[in-house]
Design a protein around this motif. Structure first.
Motif, PDB file in Angstrom:
ATOM      1  N   VAL A 104       0.817  -0.744   0.016  1.00 39.22           N
ATOM      2  CA  VAL A 104       0.496  -0.055   0.254  1.00 39.22           C
ATOM      3  C   VAL A 104       0.714   1.358  -0.123  1.00 39.22           C
ATOM      4  O   VAL A 104       1.406   1.408   0.487  1.00 39.22           O
ATOM      5  CB  VAL A 104      -0.366  -0.264   1.261  1.00 39.22           C
ATOM      6  CG1 VAL A 104      -1.327   1.181   0.921  1.00 39.22           C
ATOM      7  CG2 VAL A 104      -1.759  -1.039   1.262  1.00 39.22           C
ATOM      8  N   VAL A 105       0.841   2.265  -0.760  1.00 38.84           N
ATOM      9  CA  VAL A 105       1.270   3.182  -0.991  1.00 38.84           C
ATOM     10  C   VAL A 105       0.839   4.454  -0.097  1.00 38.84           C
ATOM     11  O   VAL A 105      -0.788   5.239  -0.559  1.00 38.84           O
ATOM     12  CB  VAL A 105       1.966   4.043  -2.598  1.00 38.84           C
ATOM     13  CG1 VAL A 105       2.591   4.457  -2.557  1.00 38.84           C
ATOM     14  CG2 VAL A 105       1.841   2.494  -2.881  1.00 38.84           C
ATOM     15  N   GLY A 106       0.949   4.978   0.930  1.00 33.10           N
ATOM     16  CA  GLY A 106       0.748   6.225   1.695  1.00 33.10           C
ATOM     17  C   GLY A 106       0.290   5.991   2.795  1.00 33.10           C
ATOM     18  O   GLY A 106      -0.790   4.401   2.854  1.00 33.10           O
ATOM     19  N   GLY A 148      -0.613  10.131   8.152  1.00 34.06           N
ATOM     20  CA  GLY A 148      -1.886  10.807   8.515  1.00 34.06           C
ATOM     21  C   GLY A 148      -2.356  11.795   7.211  1.00 34.06           C
ATOM     22  O   GLY A 148      -3.449  11.705   6.848  1.00 34.06           O
ATOM     23  N   GLY A 149      -0.990  12.643   6.247  1.00 37.97           N
ATOM     24  CA  GLY A 149      -1.535  12.789   6.001  1.00 37.97           C
ATOM     25  C   GLY A 149      -2.181  14.221   6.072  1.00 37.97           C
ATOM     26  O   GLY A 149      -2.644  14.154   6.703  1.00 37.97           O
ATOM     27  N   SER A 150      -3.333  14.308   4.417  1.00 32.93           N
ATOM     28  CA  SER A 150      -4.404  15.159   5.395  1.00 32.93           C
ATOM     29  C   SER A 150      -5.181  14.690   6.062  1.00 32.93           C
ATOM     30  O   SER A 150      -5.862  15.833   6.178  1.00 32.93           O
ATOM     31  CB  SER A 150      -4.436  15.578   3.420  1.00 32.93           C
ATOM     32  OG  SER A 150      -3.785  16.547   2.575  1.00 32.93           O
ATOM     33  N   GLY A 163      -2.546   5.137  -2.601  1.00 36.39           N
ATOM     34  CA  GLY A 163      -3.529   5.566  -1.693  1.00 36.39           C
ATOM     35  C   GLY A 163      -2.484   7.190  -1.160  1.00 36.39           C
ATOM     36  O   GLY A 163      -3.056   7.714  -0.100  1.00 36.39           O
ATOM     37  N   SER A 164      -1.797   7.613  -2.559  1.00 34.92           N
ATOM     38  CA  SER A 164      -0.737   8.119  -2.191  1.00 34.92           C
ATOM     39  C   SER A 164      -1.109  10.239  -1.792  1.00 34.92           C
ATOM     40  O   SER A 164      -0.747  11.362  -2.635  1.00 34.92           O
ATOM     41  CB  SER A 164       0.798   8.343  -2.749  1.00 34.92           C
ATOM     42  OG  SER A 164       0.226   7.918  -4.167  1.00 34.92           O
ATOM     43  N   GLY A 165      -2.300  10.327  -2.128  1.00 36.99           N
ATOM     44  CA  GLY A 165      -3.075  11.273  -2.215  1.00 36.99           C
ATOM     45  C   GLY A 165      -2.958  12.033  -3.480  1.00 36.99           C
ATOM     46  O   GLY A 165      -2.834  11.591  -4.185  1.00 36.99           O
ATOM     47  N   GLY A 166      -3.354  13.468  -3.385  1.00 39.51           N
ATOM     48  CA  GLY A 166      -3.391  14.100  -4.652  1.00 39.51           C
ATOM     49  C   GLY A 166      -1.925  14.885  -4.915  1.00 39.51           C
ATOM     50  O   GLY A 166      -1.344  14.640  -4.380  1.00 39.51           O
ATOM     51  N   THR A 212      -4.272  23.436   2.021  1.00 39.67           N
ATOM     52  CA  THR A 212      -3.857  23.453   3.024  1.00 39.67           C
ATOM     53  C   THR A 212      -3.706  21.866   2.753  1.00 39.67           C
ATOM     54  O   THR A 212      -3.944  21.450   4.055  1.00 39.67           O
ATOM     55  CB  THR A 212      -4.769  23.349   3.911  1.00 39.67           C
ATOM     56  OG1 THR A 212      -6.368  22.687   3.074  1.00 39.67           O
ATOM     57  CG2 THR A 212      -5.636  24.749   3.683  1.00 39.67           C
ATOM     58  N   GLY A 213      -3.689  21.093   1.964  1.00 39.04           N
ATOM     59  CA  GLY A 213      -2.877  19.496   1.696  1.00 39.04           C
ATOM     60  C   GLY A 213      -2.200  19.097   2.053  1.00 39.04           C
ATOM     61  O   GLY A 213      -1.016  19.652   3.035  1.00 39.04           O
ATOM     62  N   GLY A 214      -1.927  18.029   2.207  1.00 36.43           N
ATOM     63  CA  GLY A 214      -0.924  17.073   2.772  1.00 36.43           C
ATOM     64  C   GLY A 214       0.324  17.314   2.289  1.00 36.43           C
ATOM     65  O   GLY A 214       0.467  17.475   1.617  1.00 36.43           O
ATOM     66  N   PRO A 251     -15.194   8.153   0.717  1.00 36.97           N
ATOM     67  CA  PRO A 251     -14.804   7.539  -0.473  1.00 36.97           C
ATOM     68  C   PRO A 251     -13.117   6.754  -0.373  1.00 36.97           C
ATOM     69  O   PRO A 251     -13.487   5.710  -0.791  1.00 36.97           O
ATOM     70  CB  PRO A 251     -14.844   8.567  -1.700  1.00 36.97           C
ATOM     71  CG  PRO A 251     -16.173   9.810  -1.249  1.00 36.97           C
ATOM     72  CD  PRO A 251     -15.603   9.839   0.414  1.00 36.97           C
ATOM     73  N   ALA A 252     -12.760   7.820   0.080  1.00 32.85           N
ATOM     74  CA  ALA A 252     -11.165   7.084   0.176  1.00 32.85           C
ATOM     75  C   ALA A 252     -11.319   5.814   0.850  1.00 32.85           C
ATOM     76  O   ALA A 252     -10.569   5.373   0.935  1.00 32.85           O
ATOM     77  CB  ALA A 252     -10.250   8.646   1.144  1.00 32.85           C
ATOM     78  N   MET A 253     -11.904   6.191   2.300  1.00 32.71           N
ATOM     79  CA  MET A 253     -12.062   5.037   2.983  1.00 32.71           C
ATOM     80  C   MET A 253     -12.951   3.666   2.420  1.00 32.71           C
ATOM     81  O   MET A 253     -12.281   2.780   2.572  1.00 32.71           O
ATOM     82  CB  MET A 253     -12.174   5.285   4.755  1.00 32.71           C
ATOM     83  CG  MET A 253     -11.452   6.093   5.586  1.00 32.71           C
ATOM     84  SD  MET A 253     -12.073   6.462   7.132  1.00 32.71           S
ATOM     85  CE  MET A 253     -13.796   6.438   7.205  1.00 32.71           C
TER      86      MET A 253
END
Ligand code: FAD
Length: 561
Positions: A13-15, A45-47, A268-271, A293-295, A541-543
């Motif tokens: 899993v990435v992120g 935790g990221g964003s 799952g490495s965010g935007g 304000t993102g990660g 949706p991410a989860m």
């Protein structure tokens, strides 16, 4: 240089954000797969950890407990997404999200210490559309004592706003506190927060709320499930053999390592909110990566790796936008401030151009339209008077608390004793600003915004002042001195990315899945399309799709797609 490794897992899993940690937890704890999480930054935790922790999953256990699931809610929620998202996203993706969401929440309740509770009356963002719900469908984490995480707690991603230890304000608290002393619940909530802080200090607790509580809970779930998180380990590329993803190349300490997978890779490495080049290439200008304000580590690595492996992309021009005050080094996502009465927003012509209380994605869509009309809305200016300043919380400052001198020096806040003086300082025509104010004040008197209908939606009223009438979203702006605060099109992160199906499989432009490759969260193109259903409609949706990615990969025999 390549580090010899020979390591192999069922799943990489990435992120370690909301999508990634949920996916890893499901892979290991639900399906018994050997799983590792590779995380680019030194934090988990990221964003997700910086967020409000709101989750929009209709029909979940916390909504049921609060009596907030109508008998026909399932059909209504589907009709709602049909209406607001539409064909931008396949119906099967939208329906699967709603069908499986509650189960994911049950899974998290069973496998993590996070517990959710309804956020009272936090309306869907478009509650008047078919299937929308004025009382809302949003839940947030119950504050938790995170001592169980021990030293790992130091690895929590830096917060969006720093607060003293144990100063716990939930989303529901924030709504009340934002009204200052206007209602009894404001000061009572402040006292409660202060007392809880005192008590927590006395008991040696380490309390967290909102997105931090969610991220901490997910991290604890991974520890209990025996899933390692390898920090400062960045996805460099995907290993593709015969059209199938069979591993990842990761960078760590200046060395590269290939880790092979028996089942698949979940991105799952965010935007790409922190990637100036990608943003400039795909997104409407003007734009500045400092407005997000993102990660901090979200530079689109997963999206680029997916593209290199043949994936299709969508919605790259979109983000979880929101009007933002560009405070240097810490942009402030402007929410209650533009909804509360006694303020309005103008463009470079000194004119209002939207309902200031619009949900944040739609508000920035309105801001972006300015360029096409030839009258820039960037920056826009939030105009208010001393009465408004005396009444309400503003960007973390208490009512009446003076703005820091730096904000003035940096031109983010402008103050003048007259409207004409204010107009001159922000460079808008004084006669236009005077006319706009007079018209707005008339609307406030009559309680009807004839131009933009502010205060008519149940959503507008969430951050309004119930002591103001006839319209709790509108009040005259007429008590000097006057203020103008700069607003720019900021965001909570980007929402365009790899195209996925209802099983979170990454698709090629021809619609075929890339075997062994999955994506969820902001690495994937959002199931919410160009809009935002309600508070929590990005983490939800991410989860859910992280969970579904793990399920699909577990049920797919090695070597098949
Ligand atoms: C202030 C704020 C408030 C918000 N409030 C809410 C809210 O209440 N409800 C809601 O639904 N949404 C909210 N959002 C938006 C929401 O937080 C995000 O959209 C969501 O958390 C994204 O989840 P994710 O798992 O896709 O990404 P993230 O949580 O950002 O996780 C991505 C992870 O991947 C890591 N990573 C990045 N690149 C690589 C790489 N190449 N290799 C390895 N790892 C990598 C990152 O370091 C990070 O840990 C908010 C956001 C912010 C900033």
């Amino acid at each position: 240089m390549e580090r010899a490794s020979g390591r192999e897992f069922d799943v990489v899993v990435v992120g370690a954000g909301g999508a990634g940690m949920t996916a890893a937890l499901a892979a290991a704890a639900r399906h018994g797969l050997s799983t590792v999480v590779v995380e680019k930054s030194a934090w988990f935790g990221g964003s997700t950890s910086r967020s409000g922790g709101g989750v929009w999953i209709p029909g979940n256990y916390a909504l049921r407990a609060a009596g907030q699931v109508d008998p026909d809610d399932d059909a209504r929620a589907k009709a709602y997404l049909d209406a607001i998202v539409g064909d931008v996203v396949p119906k099967v993706n939208r329906d699967t999200y709603l069908d499986r969401g509650p189960e994911v929440m049950d899974f998290l309740r069973a496998r993590t210490p996070v517990r959710f509770t309804w956020v009272p009356d936090y309306a869907d963002y478009q509650p008047e559309r078919p299937g929308g719900r004025a009382a809302g469908r949003s839940v947030e984490p119950v504050p938790m004592d995170a001592r169980f995480l021990g030293e790992e707690l130091a690895r929590l991603h830096p917060p969006y706003t720093k607060a003293p230890a144990n100063l716990i304000v939930t989303q529901a608290d924030f709504r009340k506190i934002s009204l200052g002393m206007r209602t009894v619940t404001g000061p009572v909530t402040m006292l409660k927060v202060a007392f809880n802080r005192f008590l927590a200090g006395l008991r040696g607790r380490r309390m967290y709320a909102m997105g931090a509580a969610l991220a901490i809970g997910l991290r604890q779930g991974l520890i209990e499930a025996g899933v390692p998180v390898e920090y400062e380990t960045e996805l460099v590329s995907l290993v593709v053999e015969d059209g199938r993803v069979v591993g990842v190349v990761v960078g760590h300490d200046g060395l590269e390592e290939t880790i092979r997978v028996r089942r698949g890779v979940i991105l799952g490495s965010g935007g790409f909110e922190r990637n100036p080049e990608l943003r400039e290439k795909h997104q409407p200008l003007p734009l500045d990566p400092d407005w997000t304000t993102g990660g901090f580590a979200n530079t689109g690595g997963g999206i680029l790796a997916g593209i290199a492996a043949g994936a299709d992309t969508a919605l790259l021009d979109e983000a979880w936008w929101g009007p933002t005050i560009p405070l240097p080094g810490r942009p402030w996502f402007c929410l209650a401030e533009r909804n509360l009465p006694g303020s309005f927003i103008v463009n470079a012509a000194g004119r209002r151009f939207m309902n200031e209380a619009l949900p944040y994605v739609e508000a920035v869509h309105e801001i972006q339209k300015g360029e096409a009309t030839g009258v820039s809305h960037v920056p826009a200016w939030l105009v208010f008077d001393q009465r408004y300043r005396n009444r309400y919380l503003f960007a973390g400052l208490g009512p009446r608390q003076p703005f820091p001198g730096k904000w003035f020096e940096q031109g983010v806040v402008v103050k003048a004793s007259t409207l004409a003086g204010l107009a001159e300082r922000i460079g808008v025509p004084a006669d236009e600003l005077a006319a706009t104010t007079a018209r707005f004040n008339g609307f406030a008197e009559r309680g009807t915004d004839e131009d933009f209908h502010r205060g008519e939606s149940a959503y507008d009223k969430y951050y309004s002042d119930p002591t103001v009438s006839p319209n709790p979203s509108l009040h005259r702006v007429d008590q000097a001195p006057f203020y103008a605060v700069k607003l720019v099109p900021g965001d909570l992160g980007t929402k365009g990315g790899l195209v996925t199906d209802e099983r979170a499989r990454v698709l090629r432009p021809d619609g075929s899945p890339i075997a062994g490759l999955y994506a969820a969260g902001n690495t994937s193109a959002a199931v919410m399309g160009r809009t935002y259903a309600g508070p929590g409609a990005t983490i939800g949706p991410a989860m859910v799709f992280g969970y579904l990615a793990a399920e699909d990969l577990a049920s797919t025999p090695t070597g098949d797609s």
